[in-house]
Design an enzyme around this catalytic site. Structure first.
Site, mmCIF file in Angstrom:
data_model
loop_
_atom_site.group_PDB
_atom_site.id
_atom_site.type_symbol
_atom_site.label_atom_id
_atom_site.label_comp_id
_atom_site.label_asym_id
_atom_site.label_seq_id
_atom_site.Cartn_x
_atom_site.Cartn_y
_atom_site.Cartn_z
ATOM 1 N N GLU A 186 -4.919 10.628 -21.975
ATOM 2 C CA GLU A 186 -5.126 9.269 -21.452
ATOM 3 C C GLU A 186 -4.284 9.178 -20.202
ATOM 4 O OE1 GLU A 186 -4.719 5.772 -20.269
ATOM 5 O OE2 GLU A 186 -3.485 5.407 -22.039
ATOM 6 N N CYS B 55 -1.495 1.856 -16.751
ATOM 7 C CA CYS B 55 -2.627 2.633 -16.243
ATOM 8 C C CYS B 55 -3.932 1.844 -16.253
ATOM 9 C CB CYS B 55 -2.766 3.934 -17.023
ATOM 10 S SG CYS B 55 -2.857 3.697 -18.810
ATOM 11 N N GLY C 157 -0.073 9.805 -19.636
ATOM 12 C CA GLY C 157 0.760 9.930 -18.443
ATOM 13 C C GLY C 157 -0.090 10.131 -17.207
ATOM 14 N N SER C 158 0.469 10.773 -16.204
ATOM 15 C CA SER C 158 -0.205 10.933 -14.920
ATOM 16 C C SER C 158 -1.293 11.996 -14.984
ATOM 17 C CB SER C 158 0.807 11.319 -13.833
ATOM 18 O OG SER C 158 1.230 12.667 -13.997
ATOM 19 N N GLU D 275 -2.947 6.001 -7.537
ATOM 20 C CA GLU D 275 -2.217 5.142 -8.469
ATOM 21 C C GLU D 275 -0.775 4.973 -7.995
ATOM 22 O OE1 GLU D 275 -2.117 4.644 -13.234
ATOM 23 O OE2 GLU D 275 -1.518 6.611 -12.506
ATOM 24 N N GLY E 136 -1.317 15.681 -16.697
ATOM 25 C CA GLY E 136 -2.402 15.919 -17.635
ATOM 26 C C GLY E 136 -3.181 17.185 -17.309
ATOM 27 N N LYS F 196 7.525 13.959 -28.370
ATOM 28 C CA LYS F 196 8.405 14.143 -27.215
ATOM 29 C C LYS F 196 8.292 12.888 -26.353
ATOM 30 C CE LYS F 196 8.772 15.309 -23.316
ATOM 31 N NZ LYS F 196 9.387 14.605 -22.129
#
Length: 487
Positions: free
Chosen positions: A258, A292, A236-237, A389, A241, A184
């Site tokens: 991650e 990231c 992703g964020s 972030e 997550g 996806k």
């Protein structure tokens, strides 16, 4: 055309199929703000078909029962197909994500293709032989051996910042270990996901081994929650997550996450300032700060702060911001208008927290989603801009007096993904690196390229599990101990 900008179907069970709802989504070029193509928007029924195809392919198909050598031939053919269409792929990546051609060649092709192939080679050492744990125990002739089985059906969810690279870095180990997958991709960069279906068909991968479903967060949630899916790998964020981890817990499936970072670069008192500035500048402006692992907190010895700020500001003010295809351009766009606004909001937050914008701090007034490289100084280590972030070209410079204070500031974060140390004393830098609570550290810029054997791991909100290298490969395998006796 191999790498199209317009698709009207999804890749499921080895075929291109029409979506159930027949909805479409526009794909935007972030450098111009204009629509460059359309893709189908997947939904619940499409995901159900993809998971069903992956389940059948794993349970009843040949893929998981092939030898590594047989899978290796097909997987090398798959990446060779992609490699043979570099020019078309490069154009698509730049148009869709805003990546500069140098980044496309180095990260997406060089590192991405390399890690895909490396995963195949690593898998050979794990799957084509058993590791003996014990032999001839006691009076019984026999022993115990360790082997790795595939997990089964794996859901892969990837972000917008390095789409082809991340797709390949997940697909390689997942497929080499014998799993089937449902991918996806990000709704902002779906083209670099769908093109993999073209390569899978051309390479002759068995039906259902790779399935690609576009869509938004609802599709991702359904993929995670589906009990037929055995494992999830997500990049992703940290907020997303955490949600994925909660959904996956319902069926007790393993996850590899991650996630985000707010990584620190420590510049010691003995550091060569020009070298430190070069490392710092490149680390927060690469791909407009949309990474990231980038170093966006610059923790600088107080005696060097003024010289460091002057050098960093000069580099930022000399940046050539614009069309990624212009050879003079050194920094391209952010991915979307929303991300541009988010970065601007964080700069305002930093100013309200007492920070001074040394340079930059504003969107670029032109078509597309550009933002000037921004340096903020004067906030405390607890400020939001020093803790959260931003995912844009914003560096926060913090001063320290002692090495202990530098380590304390660096570790004062809920993230722990990467880090750096600049020092003329490599031994002292090594000692500091060992004290940093982060998954990786580069001393004086590290090597010239990421080591394919080095895993990416995270502390705290930066994730769970490992990606890349042997540790990342084995996330996609289930260890199995087989005890046997002879006679």
């Amino acid at each position: 055309m191999f790498a199209s900008t317009t698709y009207d179907r999804l890749f499921i069970d080895g075929k291109w199929v029409t979506t159930h709802d027949q909805r479409t989504t526009a794909v935007t070029n972030p450098a111009t703000g204009t629509t460059i193509g359309t893709v189908p928007e997947g939904g619940a029924a499409d995901l159900d078909a993809a998971v069903d195809a992956a389940r059948r392919a794993y349970d009843d198909g040949p893929w998981s029962r092939m030898s590594l050598r047989e899978r290796s031939v097909l997987l090398h053919r798959f990446v060779d197909v992609l490699d043979s269409h570099r020019s078309e792929l490069a154009s698509t990546i730049t148009a869709e994500s805003g990546a500069l051609p140098t980044l496309v060649a180095g990260t997406h092709f060089g590192i991405g293709f390399g890690r895909f192939r490396h995963a195949i080679d690593l898998a050979g050492s794990q799957l084509d032989s058993a590791t003996p744990l014990r032999m001839g125990a006691g009076s019984v002739m026999g022993g115990t051996a360790l082997v790795y089985q595939p997990r089964g059906v794996v859901g892969l969810i990837t972000p917008f910042n390095f789409p082809l690279y991340l797709n390949l870095c997940k697909l390689g180990p997942a497929l080499a270990m014998g799993n089937t997958v449902v991918l996806k991709p990000s709704p902002l960069t779906p083209l670099e996901g769908l093109v993999l279906g073209v390569a899978a068909a051309e390479a002759g991968l068995p039906p259902g081994v790779i399935n690609i479903v576009t869509g938004g967060g609802d599709v991702g949630e359904s993929l995670v929650a589906d009990p037929r899916v055995d494992m999830i790998s997500f990049t992703g964020s940290d907020r997303t997550g955490s949600h994925i981890m909660a959904l996956a817990a319902r069926s007790l499936k393993p996850v590899v996450l991650e996630l985000g970072g707010k990584s620190a670069l420590i510049v010691r008192e003995d550091a060569p300032v020009r070298q430190a500035v070069d490392i710092a500048y490149n680390s927060f402006t690469l791909h407009s700060g949309q990474g990231c692992v980038l170093l966006t907190r610059h923790v600088v010895h107080r005696s060097l702060v003024d010289e460091f700020l002057d050098g960093l500001a000069a580099r930022a003010e000399n940046a050539v911001i614009g069309d990624p295809l212009d050879p003079e351009t050194t920094m391209g766009p952010l991915i979307s208008r929303e991300q541009q606004q988010r970065v601007a909001e964080y700069v305002a937050i930093g100013e309200n927290e007492g920070g001074k914008v040394v340079t930059g701090g504003r969107p670029i007034d032109r078509d597309g989603f550009f933002f000037s490289p921004t340096v903020i100084h004067g906030v405390t280590p607890k400020a939001r801009v020093a803790q959260e972030e931003i995912f844009g070209p914003v560096a926060v410079v913090l001063a320290f007096d002692t090495d202990d204070e530098a380590v304390s500031i660096a570790n004062d974060s809920r993230f722990g993904l990467s880090g750096g140390v600049v020092s003329a004393d490599t031994g002292k830098a090594w000692e500091i690196a060992r004290r940093m609570k982060t998954g990786s550290v580069r001393i004086n810029g590290g090597g010239t390229a990421l080591d394919a054997d080095a895993p990416i791991t995270g502390y705290g909100a930066s994730g769970i599990g490992a990606e890349h290298g042997l540790a990342g490969l084995l996330e996609f395998g289930q260890p199995q101990a087989i005890a046997f006796r002879v006679g």
